[in-house]
Design a protein around this motif. Structure first.
Motif: not given
Length: 454
Positions: A188-190, A206-207, A211-216, A220-222
């Protein structure tokens, strides 16, 4: 391995998990086969011993005939002291002797594994010989049964194979599903990043809910997109303001030339040249400041030299023309680390601004304050209202009073000074003053060199 690198993360992780599970199953199966084989061999030898004991019991009861009834093992032979066969099972009738080995005199039972028995030329067999004691002469009872295969039994082999295949299949399916669900936020991020263009930097990825590494990563991307949007908007404003400020002197020069050309006979070319020189000076100042801004925006590494800020300020103030009275209050031994040319440019811009707005005097103060070097440039002019104290540091910003006092200004001097301050891990602000404007520059200091200490 080269092919594996070309596969997706899902496929690679699925293959790795499947291979590891398969290797684990092979290892466990090998241990099971080894344990089962050992138990089966022990049981097989025990069965042969029991058959020999049964024949020995028949001899003791005088029930032994030349033909021994079938036992639970493949073959039994009974030999006398001379090695003659006196009794045998039906399947061994007419066959040669089993291996002619006897147990040691101190033992009643002996065991061997042979693959060259005359009685079993094509098989490997376990042979157990038992000594039967009697008064008329001892007898040797030989019992034999084929060896146990490495897989022990086809049913066990089938069971372990089916179990291993099932575990590998479950592992592959489960790994693919788990990795697929784990990487879904990445997809989804890509996909969202692929839709974001320079013309629309307001969109954000989208977040993930957890709350894990992918959310972090998404946060960071945002944050990176926020900085990128701010940088692009700043560049757009910069391009717009630069084009406007560059257009003004060019338009003025064009108007002057066209007016002179339209009145060739009456034109005063000397005055026209002087007017154009003023416009060219302004154009040159703008271009020079734009080049400085471009270098600062490129974020090239700041050269870190050991600088005596006191000597630098004294040298810069000493070289200036005396249009306005310049007062210097400098404390000795203020040492910093930075780029000498950039720090000199910062001071020059502040002095230019001070002289432009001062009524008669510009004061420069330099001192230590805690672990910082503090430099103040104060003029005795009208000052800057509190609501304008941050506005003046924006690029191409010129207040009305500044335009009246210096039409040649570019509106970039204070913006450049603040950029230099920030690149030296310092700050440049406007603080309260009884009269005029008070610019305060702060940056970290260094210890005084050993050779300069008192």
């Amino acid at each position: 391995m080269g092919l594996l690198r070309d596969w997706s993360v899902r496929t690679r992780l699925t293959w790795v998990a499947s291979i590891v599970t398969a290797l684990a199953c092979v290892g466990v199966s090998a241990l099971v086969f080894m344990g089962a084989h050992s138990l089966a061999v022990a049981q097989r030898i025990q069965d042969i011993i029991l058959a020999d004991l049964h024949v020995s019991h028949m001899i003791k009861l005088r029930r032994l005939t030349h033909m021994i009834p079938d036992q639970d093992i493949s073959a039994v032979q009974v030999l006398d002291e001379t090695g003659r066969i006196i009794a045998t099972t039906r399947n061994m009738a007419g066959r040669e002797l089993m291996p002619s080995f006897t147990p040691p005199d101190t033992k009643a039972v002996g065991h061997t594994l042979t693959c060259s028995s005359p009685g079993f030329p094509d098989d490997c067999v376990h042979v157990v010989v038992m000594r039967h004691y009697r008064d008329t002469g001892n007898l040797l009872i030989y019992g034999a049964d084929p060896t146990i295969p490495w897989f022990v039994h086809p049913a066990l082999f089938a069971l372990l194979t089916a179990t291993a295949l099932t575990l590998v299949g479950i592992t592959a399916y489960g790994t693919y599903r788990v990795v697929n669900r784990t990487l879904a936020p990445v997809d989804a991020l890509r996909a969202e990043l692929a839709e974001i263009t320079v013309s629309d930097l307001s969109r954000r990825v989208p977040l993930p809910p957890h709350r894990d590494e992918l959310r972090g990563l998404a946060e960071t991307v945002n944050q990176t997109l926020d900085r990128l949007q701010q940088a692009v908007e700043r560049q757009r404003r910069f391009a717009s303001d630069a084009s406007h400020d560059l257009r003004s002197p060019i338009t003025a020069m064009r108007a002057q030339v066209e007016d002179a050309l339209a009145n060739r006979d009456d034109a005063d070319w000397s005055k026209t040249a002087e007017a154009m020189t003023g416009s060219l000076d302004r154009l040159q100042a703008i271009v020079s400041d734009l080049l400085v801004i471009a270098r600062l925006d490129s974020e090239e590494r700041v050269t870190r030299d050991y600088i005596d800020l006191t000597e630098l300020v004294r040298g810069e103030t000493g070289r200036r023309s005396r249009g306005k009275r310049l007062v210097a209050d400098l404390r000795p031994g203020v040492i910093v680390s930075g780029d000498r040319l950039q720090l000199a440019r910062l001071l020059t811009n502040l002095l230019d601004n001070g002289e432009r707005h001062a009524a008669s005097t510009v004061t420069v103060r330099l001192r230590h304050e805690g672990g910082d070097a503090v430099m103040e440039v104060i003029d005795d002019g009208e000052g800057i209202r509190p609501e304008h104290r941050e506005v003046v540091f924006q690029r191409f910003t010129r207040l009305a009073a500044g335009r009246e006092k210096d039409v040649q200004g570019t509106g970039l001097g204070l913006a450049i000074a603040r950029e230099i301050a920030q690149r030296h891990e310092g700050t440049l602000t406007i603080e309260d003053s009884p009269k005029g404007a008070r610019f305060v520059f702060r940056m970290p200091t260094l210890p005084l060199p050993q050779d300069r200490r008192p």
